[in-house]
Design a protein around this motif. Structure first.
Motif, PDB file in Angstrom:
ATOM      1  N   GLY A   1     -29.233  42.878  17.993  1.00 28.22           N
ATOM      2  CA  GLY A   1     -27.896  42.498  17.567  1.00 28.22           C
ATOM      3  C   GLY A   1     -27.712  42.114  16.104  1.00 28.22           C
ATOM      4  O   GLY A   1     -26.603  41.791  15.689  1.00 28.22           O
TER       5      GLY A   1
ATOM      6  N   LYS B   1     -29.086  46.497  13.102  1.00 27.69           N
ATOM      7  CA  LYS B   1     -29.996  47.624  12.815  1.00 27.69           C
ATOM      8  C   LYS B   1     -29.254  48.954  12.814  1.00 27.69           C
ATOM      9  O   LYS B   1     -29.365  49.736  11.880  1.00 27.69           O
ATOM     10  CB  LYS B   1     -31.104  47.737  13.880  1.00 27.69           C
ATOM     11  N   SER B   2     -28.501  49.186  13.917  1.00 24.48           N
ATOM     12  CA  SER B   2     -27.834  50.485  14.063  1.00 24.48           C
ATOM     13  C   SER B   2     -26.797  50.678  12.957  1.00 24.48           C
ATOM     14  O   SER B   2     -26.667  51.774  12.406  1.00 24.48           O
ATOM     15  CB  SER B   2     -27.162  50.594  15.432  1.00 24.48           C
ATOM     16  N   THR B   3     -26.073  49.609  12.648  1.00 18.22           N
ATOM     17  CA  THR B   3     -25.064  49.690  11.595  1.00 18.22           C
ATOM     18  C   THR B   3     -25.731  49.994  10.253  1.00 18.22           C
ATOM     19  O   THR B   3     -25.252  50.853   9.497  1.00 18.22           O
ATOM     20  CB  THR B   3     -24.273  48.367  11.498  1.00 18.22           C
TER      21      THR B   3
ATOM     22  N   ASP C   1     -30.631  53.828  20.483  1.00 22.72           N
ATOM     23  CA  ASP C   1     -29.830  52.767  21.072  1.00 22.72           C
ATOM     24  C   ASP C   1     -28.658  53.372  21.831  1.00 22.72           C
ATOM     25  O   ASP C   1     -27.677  53.797  21.242  1.00 22.72           O
ATOM     26  CB  ASP C   1     -29.326  51.879  19.919  1.00 22.72           C
TER      27      ASP C   1
ATOM     28  N   ASN D   1     -27.920  40.324   6.943  1.00 23.00           N
ATOM     29  CA  ASN D   1     -26.581  40.736   7.370  1.00 23.00           C
ATOM     30  C   ASN D   1     -25.814  39.570   7.994  1.00 23.00           C
ATOM     31  O   ASN D   1     -26.405  38.634   8.504  1.00 23.00           O
ATOM     32  CB  ASN D   1     -26.724  41.891   8.373  1.00 23.00           C
TER      33      ASN D   1
ATOM     34  N   PHE E   1     -18.111  40.722   8.261  1.00 20.27           N
ATOM     35  CA  PHE E   1     -16.751  41.257   8.106  1.00 20.27           C
ATOM     36  C   PHE E   1     -15.863  40.731   9.234  1.00 20.27           C
ATOM     37  O   PHE E   1     -16.365  40.296  10.279  1.00 20.27           O
ATOM     38  CB  PHE E   1     -16.764  42.787   8.144  1.00 20.27           C
TER      39      PHE E   1
HETATM   40  N1  LIG Z   1     -21.656  42.517   8.646  1.00 21.39           N
HETATM   41  C1  LIG Z   1     -21.053  42.656   9.824  1.00 21.39           C
HETATM   42  N2  LIG Z   1     -19.834  42.106  10.041  1.00 21.39           N
HETATM   43  C2  LIG Z   1     -19.208  42.231  11.232  1.00 21.39           C
HETATM   44  N3  LIG Z   1     -19.715  42.879  12.283  1.00 21.39           N
HETATM   45  C3  LIG Z   1     -20.928  43.446  12.139  1.00 21.39           C
HETATM   46  C4  LIG Z   1     -21.659  43.366  10.913  1.00 21.39           C
HETATM   47  N4  LIG Z   1     -22.833  44.029  11.094  1.00 21.39           N
HETATM   48  C5  LIG Z   1     -22.834  44.483  12.355  1.00 21.39           C
HETATM   49  N5  LIG Z   1     -21.687  44.140  12.997  1.00 21.39           N
HETATM   50  C6  LIG Z   1     -21.314  44.411  14.378  1.00 21.39           C
HETATM   51  O1  LIG Z   1     -22.228  43.689  15.189  1.00 21.39           O
HETATM   52  C7  LIG Z   1     -22.543  44.435  16.354  1.00 21.39           C
HETATM   53  C8  LIG Z   1     -24.049  44.639  16.437  1.00 21.39           C
HETATM   54  O2  LIG Z   1     -24.466  45.473  15.375  1.00 21.39           O
HETATM   55  P1  LIG Z   1     -25.523  46.641  15.613  1.00 21.39           P
HETATM   56  O3  LIG Z   1     -25.171  47.399  16.828  1.00 21.39           O
HETATM   57  O4  LIG Z   1     -25.660  47.378  14.332  1.00 21.39           O
HETATM   58  O5  LIG Z   1     -26.815  45.746  15.878  1.00 21.39           O
HETATM   59  P2  LIG Z   1     -28.238  46.208  16.420  1.00 21.39           P
HETATM   60  O6  LIG Z   1     -29.235  45.361  15.704  1.00 21.39           O
HETATM   61  O7  LIG Z   1     -28.377  47.666  16.326  1.00 21.39           O
HETATM   62  O8  LIG Z   1     -28.123  45.768  17.933  1.00 21.39           O
HETATM   63  P3  LIG Z   1     -29.082  46.206  19.152  1.00 21.39           P
HETATM   64  O9  LIG Z   1     -30.298  45.339  19.000  1.00 21.39           O
HETATM   65  O10 LIG Z   1     -28.277  45.861  20.350  1.00 21.39           O
HETATM   66  O11 LIG Z   1     -29.389  47.648  18.996  1.00 21.39           O
HETATM   67  C9  LIG Z   1     -21.755  45.724  16.266  1.00 21.39           C
HETATM   68  O12 LIG Z   1     -20.591  45.574  16.998  1.00 21.39           O
HETATM   69  C10 LIG Z   1     -21.454  45.866  14.772  1.00 21.39           C
HETATM   70  O13 LIG Z   1     -20.278  46.576  14.524  1.00 21.39           O
END
Ligand SMILES: Nc1ncnc2c1ncn2[C@@H]1O[C@H](COP(=O)(O)OP(=O)(O)OP(=O)(O)O)[C@@H](O)[C@H]1O
Ligand SMILES: [Mg+2]
Length: 315
Positions: free
Chosen positions: A17, A20-22, A44, A250, A291
């Motif tokens: 969370g 990473k994916s973003t 993912d 982040n 954001f």
């Molecule tokens: N800087 C940010 N501001 C607001 N929302 C964000 C930000 N970065 C990521 N998010 C949101 O947070 C959520 C989790 O991000 P993301 O899916 O990239 O995480 P992840 O590390 O890939 O999670 P997972 O471990 O579940 O794969 C998403 O809904 C994404 O849009």
């Protein structure tokens, strides 16, 4: 300073969370916008790249924007395919009376701990070997933490193990060919399968351990657990000569967040940001603010990418 996308292979890791994916998607999008051919590999299933790029992805490689292709990999599906592949390989090689027993063993192996990671690793290796010539960058949205670290070290372990197997196999063949074939070499399909696998891991190992070819980025939030997780991942990877030299911090609370609640949160966050500075002083640090909305489309991704690829990091 821009986030260094010098290496053709990039792994983006971090705790659940954190973003990473973003991060992986926005780096891929930015590189493609900058003229590079990019492959983004997502592991993912929850991260809906199809929604972000406004198309359906399915299995296999799919182009989602100019110069940007995506592969979505599903670990459970990979485990099935992997086991089936091994079964098929073996079924032609072992005596027919043994096939059933081999299949039974393989089905058991599928449910054993680490099977999905092993299959995933095998797929990652295949993607690197098959796609590297076609793309300037292959970006993996997957964390080499825990099990995966051990798997990334497998090429090393595997090398020793397979050398032994190959040597024994070669000796057996020599004996047989002297006995049966007037000394002429005999064909040995098992030897060939082992040899192919060995070559594959060998080539992957060279790429993964080469700093000029493979980079590791970790994403974290200014919070206790992600900081701990990042320290652990670094400690696990460095002994295998895999250096995480870039961190993305982040969801940093933005300047404009005001009021007593945010004032308090910012005080806490400040301590964690200081700790990040201290603990990771030898890394390149990039900061992305929290954001007000999710990054759910291309516009969001490019807004996110601004903080990695054009604005200087806050130090
Ligand atoms: N800087 C940010 N501001 C607001 N929302 C964000 C930000 N970065 C990521 N998010 C949101 O947070 C959520 C989790 O991000 P993301 O899916 O990239 O995480 P992840 O590390 O890939 O999670 P997972 O471990 O579940 O794969 C998403 O809904 C994404 O849009
Ligand atoms: Mg994710």
């Amino acid at each position: 300073m821009d986030l260094d996308l010098q290496q053709p292979i990039l792994f983006v890791g971090g705790k659940g969370g954190v973003g990473k994916s973003t991060t992986a998607a926005s780096l891929a999008f930015a590189a493609a916008s900058g003229g590079k051919q990019v492959l983004l590999v997502s592991t993912d299933p929850a991260h809906n790249l199809g929604d972000i790029f406004n198309c359906s992805i399915g299995t296999g490689r799919k182009q989602v924007a100019d110069r940007l292709s995506v592969i979505e990999v599903d670990a459970a599906h990979e485990a099935d395919a992997y086991i089936k592949g091994v079964k098929d390989n073996l079924s032609g090689l072992v005596k027919s009376s043994l096939v059933e027993e081999v299949n039974r063993q393989m089905d058991m192996a599928k449910t054993s701990p680490g099977a999905e990671e092993a299959a995933l690793f095998d797929r990652i290796v295949s993607i690197i070997l098959e796609e590297q010539d076609r793309f300037d960058h292959i970006i993996f949205d997957t964390a080499p933490t825990g099990h995966t670290v051990r798997l990334l070290s497998l090429p090393e372990l595997m090398g020793v193990w397979m050398d032994g197997m190959l040597e024994r196999r070669r000796k057996t063949n020599q004996n047989y060919s002297q006995l049966l074939n007037d000394g002429e070499p005999i064909e040995d399909p098992i030897f060939d399968v082992l040899m192919k696998r060995r070559e594959k891991f060998e080539r992957a190992r060279e790429i993964l351990l080469d700093h000029a070819k493979t980079g590791f980025i970790f994403v974290l939030n200014p919070e206790k657990l992600p900081i701990e997780e990042t320290k652990k991942a670094i400690a696990q990877l460095e002994p295998f000569h895999m250096h995480i030299d870039t961190l993305v911090i982040n969801k940093v609370l933005p300047q404009q967040a005001e009021g007593e609640f945010f004032h308090k949160r910012k005080q806490i966050e400040k301590r964690y940001l200081e700790e990040i500075d201290r603990a990771f002083s030898d890394k390149k640090l990039f900061y992305v603010p929290l954001f007000s909305e999710d990054m759910s489309d291309v516009e969001g991704l490019s807004r996110y990418a601004q903080f990695l690829t054009s604005l200087p990091p806050v130090k």
